[in-house]
Write an enzyme that holds these catalytic residues in place. Sequence first.
Site, short mmCIF file in Angstrom:
data_model
loop_
_atom_site.label_atom_id
_atom_site.label_comp_id
_atom_site.label_asym_id
_atom_site.label_seq_id
_atom_site.Cartn_x
_atom_site.Cartn_y
_atom_site.Cartn_z
N SER A 209 4.08 4.24 4.17
CA SER A 209 3.51 5.34 3.39
C SER A 209 4.48 6.52 3.41
O SER A 209 5.61 6.40 2.93
CB SER A 209 2.12 5.71 3.93
OG SER A 209 1.42 6.53 3.02
N GLU A 323 -3.56 -1.54 -2.49
CA GLU A 323 -3.20 -0.17 -2.11
C GLU A 323 -4.23 0.85 -2.59
O GLU A 323 -4.23 2.00 -2.15
CB GLU A 323 -1.83 0.19 -2.70
CG GLU A 323 -0.68 -0.69 -2.23
CD GLU A 323 -0.14 -0.30 -0.87
OE1 GLU A 323 -0.71 0.61 -0.24
OE2 GLU A 323 0.86 -0.91 -0.45
N HIS A 412 -4.04 -0.15 1.93
CA HIS A 412 -2.91 0.70 2.28
C HIS A 412 -2.79 0.78 3.80
O HIS A 412 -3.73 1.16 4.49
CB HIS A 412 -3.12 2.09 1.68
CG HIS A 412 -1.96 3.01 1.85
ND1 HIS A 412 -0.76 2.81 1.21
CD2 HIS A 412 -1.80 4.15 2.58
CE1 HIS A 412 0.08 3.78 1.52
NE2 HIS A 412 -0.53 4.60 2.36
#
Length: 453
Positions: A209, A323, A412
């Site tokens: 990320s 995601e 995610h």
Amino acid sequence: MRFALAAAFSILIAGPAFADPQVTIPQGTLAGTTDGGISVFKDIPFAAPPIGDLRWRAPQPAANWSGVRDASKFGPICMQAPRPEGMAYEKLPESEDCLSLNIWSPNTTPGTKLPVMVWIYGGAFRGGGSANTIYDGMELAQHGVIVVTINYRLGWFGFLDLPTLAAEHPDEPHGNYGLLDQIAALKWVQANIASFGGDPANVTIFGESAGGMSVNDLMVSPLARGLFVKAISESGLGLIHTPTREEAQVAAADFTAKTHAGSDPAKLRALSAASIVRAEKENVENGTTPMVDGAVLPDQVSRLFAQGKIANAVYMAGSNSNESTLMKYIDMTKDSLLKPLGDRLAAVRALYDADGKIDNDEFVRQFFSDALFASGAQGFAHYAAKTGGKSYVYHFRYIADALRGRDPGVGHGGEIVYVFGLHGISKTPRGAMLASFATDKDKAMIAQVQDYW
């Protein structure tokens, strides 16, 4: 398996493996611990505490110490605003005095020259920390590598761009303090990792990320040249806009107005850390991310990748199959995601729904993952390959047995447990539950991912 056996054998011939390990570096002597046959050293300062006059300055050299420094416990993570409810962040001690790193080494004999992997955590450049138990490096280190996890300044502490601060030290980069912390940590690794058995000529940076975005930033930063030879960007976005210096300074001015400190450096440094965190919480959608500053980031990151102005490093980037679990934590709705498509929306939707069998929510879920993450990973890997270096793309879609039929894909950050394994996450109440249902098939996937990384 052969790497793990070789690492275990090297530990045996190096001497007693389970006595409290000690390593001496120019700063002083460190006393660590052992875990699973791995020597662990925590809370090693790689830069001076960024407090007082050093708040909002490029990182300065760390001080030496006398005697033996206890390296058995994590130091505090950097100051940060509370994360949105539901995000998997532990509540850990915080401080501005947070520029430290942690090391897991299977063999601390100098000259061993083990590969080194340096982890950069995610959290939107506003949260996270190297003490988070899901980043425990023991399992990964058992594959014959040294694992390093680092802290870096976050939020307004890490990304405040004001002309008045720049004028104080015009010879130093300013604004991107969090990225400068990462670079300082990598320089520390270059200077010291051989004392822990590592090879400074074989350093991999990897992150997820905001950590994956940081990897991409370091790939294009002239200040990070020569500090690594491999890079892994996990869900690191990619083909997005990097704020300009002008945009960053507008956001910074809004911050100073909220704190009523103006742009006077003395008044800003007199602010309490808590008041800075409060101002960030009130201004969560503006600022506090890396910016094009002309020094750390000379231009838009995507443009520099496209132009081949990147580090000479083996590069891997990838994303997960769902995601879109991130959508509820950011300021993005279905409308804001799809609006830029304009009159192309129907044509794009048809690519996902040729038979007219998926509903709009499923289309949005898939499109979000592809538009923001998969396309960036593939695009950046393509640009990296054009420079003549090795480049790889992954797409992670393995769902643990216990979650099959419940989750539509890997969310995610869902790959992190496969990269670091279950050892760290099992130390938390939630992690104990996850570890308890890890089947042999799940564990085999963990071992496979760790081998790939």
